[in-house]
Design a protein around this motif. Sequence first.
Motif, PDB file in Angstrom:
ATOM      1  N   LEU B 704       0.826  -1.209   0.000  1.00  0.00           N
ATOM      2  CA  LEU B 704       0.000   0.000   0.000  1.00  0.00           C
ATOM      3  C   LEU B 704       0.862   1.261   0.000  1.00  0.00           C
ATOM      4  CD1 LEU B 704      -2.704  -1.081   2.578  1.00  0.00           C
ATOM      5  CD2 LEU B 704      -2.907  -0.981   0.081  1.00  0.00           C
ATOM      6  N   GLY B 705       0.196   2.367  -0.145  1.00  0.00           N
ATOM      7  CA  GLY B 705       0.886   3.644  -0.192  1.00  0.00           C
ATOM      8  C   GLY B 705       1.744   3.915   1.039  1.00  0.00           C
ATOM      9  N   ASP B 706       1.316   3.409   2.190  1.00  0.00           N
ATOM     10  CA  ASP B 706       2.103   3.659   3.405  1.00  0.00           C
ATOM     11  C   ASP B 706       3.191   2.607   3.593  1.00  0.00           C
ATOM     12  OD1 ASP B 706       0.682   1.458   4.041  1.00  0.00           O
ATOM     13  OD2 ASP B 706      -0.469   2.349   5.678  1.00  0.00           O
ATOM     14  N   GLY B 707       3.382   1.771   2.568  1.00  0.00           N
ATOM     15  CA  GLY B 707       4.467   0.800   2.632  1.00  0.00           C
ATOM     16  C   GLY B 707       4.080  -0.508   3.296  1.00  0.00           C
ATOM     17  N   ARG B 708       2.845  -0.597   3.820  1.00  0.00           N
ATOM     18  CA  ARG B 708       2.457  -1.833   4.484  1.00  0.00           C
ATOM     19  C   ARG B 708       1.968  -2.872   3.460  1.00  0.00           C
ATOM     20  NH1 ARG B 708      -1.768  -1.633   8.741  1.00  0.00           N
ATOM     21  NH2 ARG B 708      -2.662   0.075   7.544  1.00  0.00           N
ATOM     22  N   VAL B 709       2.103  -4.126   3.850  1.00  0.00           N
ATOM     23  CA  VAL B 709       1.617  -5.204   2.987  1.00  0.00           C
ATOM     24  C   VAL B 709       0.144  -5.468   3.301  1.00  0.00           C
ATOM     25  CG1 VAL B 709       1.843  -7.661   2.463  1.00  0.00           C
ATOM     26  CG2 VAL B 709       3.888  -6.254   2.800  1.00  0.00           C
ATOM     27  N   ALA B 710      -0.667  -5.581   2.285  1.00  0.00           N
ATOM     28  CA  ALA B 710      -2.069  -5.928   2.488  1.00  0.00           C
ATOM     29  C   ALA B 710      -2.393  -7.173   1.685  1.00  0.00           C
ATOM     30  CB  ALA B 710      -2.966  -4.770   2.042  1.00  0.00           C
ATOM     31  N   LEU B 711      -3.232  -8.011   2.254  1.00  0.00           N
ATOM     32  CA  LEU B 711      -3.614  -9.236   1.553  1.00  0.00           C
ATOM     33  C   LEU B 711      -4.813  -8.968   0.644  1.00  0.00           C
ATOM     34  CD1 LEU B 711      -3.310 -11.854   4.442  1.00  0.00           C
ATOM     35  CD2 LEU B 711      -1.621 -11.250   2.698  1.00  0.00           C
ATOM     36  N   ILE B 712      -4.784  -9.588  -0.509  1.00  0.00           N
ATOM     37  CA  ILE B 712      -5.909  -9.468  -1.444  1.00  0.00           C
ATOM     38  C   ILE B 712      -6.792 -10.699  -1.271  1.00  0.00           C
ATOM     39  CG2 ILE B 712      -6.560  -9.320  -3.873  1.00  0.00           C
ATOM     40  CD1 ILE B 712      -3.767  -8.083  -4.386  1.00  0.00           C
ATOM     41  N   LEU B 713      -8.070 -10.470  -1.029  1.00  0.00           N
ATOM     42  CA  LEU B 713      -8.977 -11.573  -0.731  1.00  0.00           C
ATOM     43  C   LEU B 713      -9.289 -12.403  -1.969  1.00  0.00           C
ATOM     44  CD1 LEU B 713     -11.498  -9.709   1.584  1.00  0.00           C
ATOM     45  CD2 LEU B 713      -9.611 -11.215   2.262  1.00  0.00           C
ATOM     46  N   ASP B 714      -9.380 -13.703  -1.768  1.00  0.00           N
ATOM     47  CA  ASP B 714      -9.806 -14.606  -2.831  1.00  0.00           C
ATOM     48  C   ASP B 714     -11.302 -14.828  -2.647  1.00  0.00           C
ATOM     49  OD1 ASP B 714     -10.396 -16.643  -4.535  1.00  0.00           O
ATOM     50  OD2 ASP B 714      -8.683 -17.902  -3.981  1.00  0.00           O
ATOM     51  N   ILE B 715     -12.069 -14.024  -3.362  1.00  0.00           N
ATOM     52  CA  ILE B 715     -13.517 -14.021  -3.166  1.00  0.00           C
ATOM     53  C   ILE B 715     -14.122 -15.399  -3.406  1.00  0.00           C
ATOM     54  CG2 ILE B 715     -15.685 -13.028  -3.976  1.00  0.00           C
ATOM     55  CD1 ILE B 715     -13.894 -11.067  -2.476  1.00  0.00           C
ATOM     56  N   ASP B 716     -13.676 -16.046  -4.435  1.00  0.00           N
ATOM     57  CA  ASP B 716     -14.288 -17.347  -4.747  1.00  0.00           C
ATOM     58  C   ASP B 716     -14.054 -18.368  -3.656  1.00  0.00           C
ATOM     59  OD1 ASP B 716     -15.398 -16.763  -7.253  1.00  0.00           O
ATOM     60  OD2 ASP B 716     -13.358 -16.565  -7.983  1.00  0.00           O
ATOM     61  N   ALA B 717     -12.843 -18.341  -3.130  1.00  0.00           N
ATOM     62  CA  ALA B 717     -12.553 -19.300  -2.066  1.00  0.00           C
ATOM     63  C   ALA B 717     -13.429 -18.989  -0.852  1.00  0.00           C
ATOM     64  CB  ALA B 717     -11.074 -19.220  -1.695  1.00  0.00           C
ATOM     65  N   LEU B 718     -13.551 -17.709  -0.535  1.00  0.00           N
ATOM     66  CA  LEU B 718     -14.362 -17.333   0.629  1.00  0.00           C
ATOM     67  C   LEU B 718     -15.822 -17.724   0.428  1.00  0.00           C
ATOM     68  CD1 LEU B 718     -12.814 -13.824   1.405  1.00  0.00           C
ATOM     69  CD2 LEU B 718     -12.589 -15.910   2.770  1.00  0.00           C
ATOM     70  N   VAL B 719     -16.321 -17.469  -0.786  1.00  0.00           N
ATOM     71  CA  VAL B 719     -17.723 -17.799  -1.046  1.00  0.00           C
ATOM     72  C   VAL B 719     -17.927 -19.307  -1.047  1.00  0.00           C
ATOM     73  CG1 VAL B 719     -19.585 -17.697  -2.752  1.00  0.00           C
ATOM     74  CG2 VAL B 719     -18.183 -15.681  -2.305  1.00  0.00           C
ATOM     75  N   SER B 720     -17.011 -20.008  -1.692  1.00  0.00           N
ATOM     76  CA  SER B 720     -17.237 -21.452  -1.786  1.00  0.00           C
ATOM     77  C   SER B 720     -17.063 -22.107  -0.411  1.00  0.00           C
ATOM     78  CB  SER B 720     -16.311 -22.085  -2.827  1.00  0.00           C
ATOM     79  OG  SER B 720     -14.995 -22.080  -2.364  1.00  0.00           O
ATOM     80  N   ASN B 721     -16.263 -21.504   0.459  1.00  0.00           N
ATOM     81  CA  ASN B 721     -16.149 -22.049   1.814  1.00  0.00           C
ATOM     82  C   ASN B 721     -17.499 -22.039   2.515  1.00  0.00           C
ATOM     83  OD1 ASN B 721     -13.496 -22.592   1.615  1.00  0.00           O
ATOM     84  ND2 ASN B 721     -12.777 -20.813   2.782  1.00  0.00           N
ATOM     85  N   THR B 722     -18.284 -20.986   2.247  1.00  0.00           N
ATOM     86  CA  THR B 722     -19.582 -20.895   2.907  1.00  0.00           C
ATOM     87  C   THR B 722     -20.531 -21.949   2.368  1.00  0.00           C
ATOM     88  OG1 THR B 722     -20.573 -19.444   1.261  1.00  0.00           O
ATOM     89  CG2 THR B 722     -19.324 -18.395   3.027  1.00  0.00           C
ATOM     90  N   ARG B 723     -20.241 -22.414   1.168  1.00  0.00           N
ATOM     91  CA  ARG B 723     -21.175 -23.352   0.544  1.00  0.00           C
ATOM     92  C   ARG B 723     -20.728 -24.800   0.697  1.00  0.00           C
ATOM     93  NH1 ARG B 723     -24.348 -20.730  -3.171  1.00  0.00           N
ATOM     94  NH2 ARG B 723     -24.385 -22.450  -4.629  1.00  0.00           N
ATOM     95  N   ARG B 724     -19.569 -24.974   1.261  1.00  0.00           N
ATOM     96  CA  ARG B 724     -19.078 -26.334   1.427  1.00  0.00           C
ATOM     97  C   ARG B 724     -19.813 -27.020   2.563  1.00  0.00           C
ATOM     98  NH1 ARG B 724     -12.654 -26.215   1.454  1.00  0.00           N
ATOM     99  NH2 ARG B 724     -12.530 -25.014  -0.471  1.00  0.00           N
ATOM    100  N   SER B 725     -20.499 -28.067   2.239  1.00  0.00           N
ATOM    101  CA  SER B 725     -21.186 -28.760   3.310  1.00  0.00           C
ATOM    102  C   SER B 725     -20.520 -30.093   3.589  1.00  0.00           C
ATOM    103  CB  SER B 725     -22.650 -28.989   2.932  1.00  0.00           C
ATOM    104  OG  SER B 725     -22.701 -29.650   1.696  1.00  0.00           O
ATOM    105  N   VAL B 726     -19.705 -30.520   2.642  1.00  0.00           N
ATOM    106  CA  VAL B 726     -19.092 -31.840   2.821  1.00  0.00           C
ATOM    107  C   VAL B 726     -17.905 -31.758   3.763  1.00  0.00           C
ATOM    108  CG1 VAL B 726     -18.260 -33.865   1.613  1.00  0.00           C
ATOM    109  CG2 VAL B 726     -19.655 -32.178   0.410  1.00  0.00           C
ATOM    110  N   ARG B 727     -17.060 -30.790   3.459  1.00  0.00           N
ATOM    111  CA  ARG B 727     -15.844 -30.705   4.271  1.00  0.00           C
ATOM    112  C   ARG B 727     -15.757 -29.334   4.911  1.00  0.00           C
ATOM    113  NH1 ARG B 727     -10.874 -31.683   0.950  1.00  0.00           N
ATOM    114  NH2 ARG B 727     -11.940 -30.374  -0.544  1.00  0.00           N
TER     115      ARG B 727
END
Lengths: 92, 735
Positions: B704-727
């Motif tokens: 980022l502009g202030d020199g800090r590291v920021a993580l970029i979210l993996d939207i698909d992984a986050l969404v599919s985690n909510t839909r995972r019912s098997v594991r």
Amino acid sequence: MTAVRLPAVLDIRAAGTLREDLLALRGSDIVLDGGEVERIGGLCLQVLISAKKTWAMDGKALTLAPLSDALTEQLAAYGCADLNTDLVGATG
Amino acid sequence: MTEDPFEAIKATFFQECEELLADLEAGLLALENGEGDDETINAVFRAVHSVKGGAGAFGMEALVRFAHVFETLMDELRAGRKPCDDATIKTLLRASDVLNDHVAAARGAGAPVDEARSAGLVAELEALTHGDAAPAASAAAPEADEDEFGFKPVQFDPMDLAPAAAPATSGGGDWRIVFQPNAALYAKANDAGLLLRELSRLGEATVEIDASGVPMLDVLEPEEGCLSWTIRLPGAVDEAAIREVFEFVDGDCDLAILRDEAEAPPVEFVAAPVAAPAPDLDITALLAAAQAQVQAPAEPAAPAPEPAPVIAAPAAEAKAPPAAPETAANAPVAQAPVTIRVDLDRVDRLINLVGELVIQQAVLAQRVSETAMIRATGVGQGLEDLELLTREIQDSVMAIRAQPVKSVFQRMPRLVREVAQMTGKQVRLVTEGEATEVDKTVVERLAEPITHMLRNAIDHGLEKPDKRVAAGKSAEGQVRLAALHRSGRIVIEISDDGAGINRERVLGIAVEKGLVEPDTQLSDEQIDNLIFMPGFSTAETISDVSGRGVGMDVVKRSIQSLGGRISITSKPGEGSTFTMSLPLTLAVLDGMVVSSAEQTLVAPLAAIVESLTPRAEDIHLVGGHTPVIRFRDEFVPLVDVAATLGFGIGPEPASTGVALIVEAEGGAKAALLVDAIQGQRQVVIKSLETNYQAIDGVAAATILGDGRVALILDIDALVSNTRRSVRKPDLKLAS
């Protein structure tokens, strides 16, 4: 008088055979039937010209007849429209 | 300059070959689809002709030989002497495959050419060229054919020139060409007749044969050339055009191209390879130029080897074959765009620097905002302009690397033909969106997954012709390969109109392999996705065609490593569709910067549908523990980002935070709960895999502009985690 039918395609692969076939007939008057020729390459043309010279030297007749349209056209493109008449240097 | 200039030119030749072969196949496919015209046939002819020409200059005999036979047939087709029917085009397509193999073999990149296949095609091409008379003989004995046709190095034996080469008598200024083919010319499957014909196309030609060198029949060497010709052409004919006719037989004939003067100067006979001063650039000229450069003193501090690339473009033009006058007149060839070849490293260096520029620009903007410099001073305006400019530079730089997916798509028809043949299925490949552009890295890495999925689609997806007919479909199956841009990503779809996924069988295999418990209840979608599980695909379940030791799990991983994802939809009896979605570039991203549990995160803007402040009454718990939020008459899972990624607890209660409604590939939505939104920003993507390791739920990182590291979210992984019912999602983020 022996008649020889020329194959349809007279390309590099036909040149050696054509020469041998003609050599085997040396000494007799022959008629080459070019009625089915579709294509003639430079090497077979050489063989025919060489044969023409050889037969002339032997005092025998070598006639090319009939000629397919393709053969007539291609001979003309080679600058020897009529193989039966003298060519530049052919009888030399 | 350390690089061997000859090698550099050779490399350029192979680059050109790639383009030429692509043009070749594109032309043939256009003809196959009935979209081609005379110019298409001409273009195909030119492509083969140019490949042959270049290959000849490098002495790649096998390639030259094959290309020549190919070219001869194309010549017949473009002259209209042979019909360009379906069967012919199919043969030409297979011939183009073999030509590809020959090029690859010459390059040392591919496996050796399958000689039997090559010889077989030579026979087929010749059969088509010569009509019906020759095929039986040549097809019956391809090996003998090969031997006879093979290149035999022959002693160069310049023959004395015949008297016919004497000064011409025709009008001043006309061309007089004295030409005597040597044995090598014939041995390379060229023929005097072809050259004479080419010459006579340039203008009204008079041809005079000189047979004085022809010996008696008993001493005649049937494969030696002893005829010579004198051809006269009008002075108006372009000398370059004449030389082009002889371009590929330069070393294999004695040639003199003379212009008659009024005084008729003495005939000067020169051997072509030595004297022919190439009026245009061609490979020979390139070689000479390169040679000269080797001898010239080294240039001071030349930054990189470049002479060959820079002159490559004109060379390609100069190599265009002689166009018949009538073609030139009525069919203007599309003006090729002016291009230069640039070393990829240079482009990448530039892209990296621009990436740094973007970051610095952000840093500067942040510093200025912190110092509260007033807009009135114009600093603010200047910064905004700078930001616009930076973005424009970035777009332009990225555009340099952007390439149409065509280069990958074009390789697929061959694959489809081969797989269809191996599986005994009839397949029609339909491609769409070939012009869709995407970053070069992405393009290159697309080839493998697409190849694999196409193979699968034909092998597993499509039914055999009889089954298809029985099911009321046409015997010919269709596989569709499409590329399109969708919300800032490139989407590749591979669909077939086959039987669809046999879910019973897939589930059976998964249970058998212990991938799922026998009593698990799975939705259709979940069953379909089982094929992506590691260990699903094994030698027992896949055939020779698809079974190359690579399962769909590997395909999925390779797509994921590109920041992409893959999904599948299937309807029994109607077919399956695989959808890959990939970022257009692996370098930058428009993101929403958010904070969550004192961490700064970036959510890809493309995935965000809306952001809202959740109201307590809209939040419900499903099953007592899974929170969902009402969003426009539907409930979507509410994901506490901090908790999911394991670094803290999100806003409590939820109504104090902000929910980002995001949409994953396939349309599934979720609400990501964060503390606050900081703003929208373009960020430079830094790979986590390269610098650390892959983390579930995190796509990459940025600075980022202030020199800090920021993580970029993996939207698909986050969404599919909510839909995972098997594991349960296995989260690996440590701290």
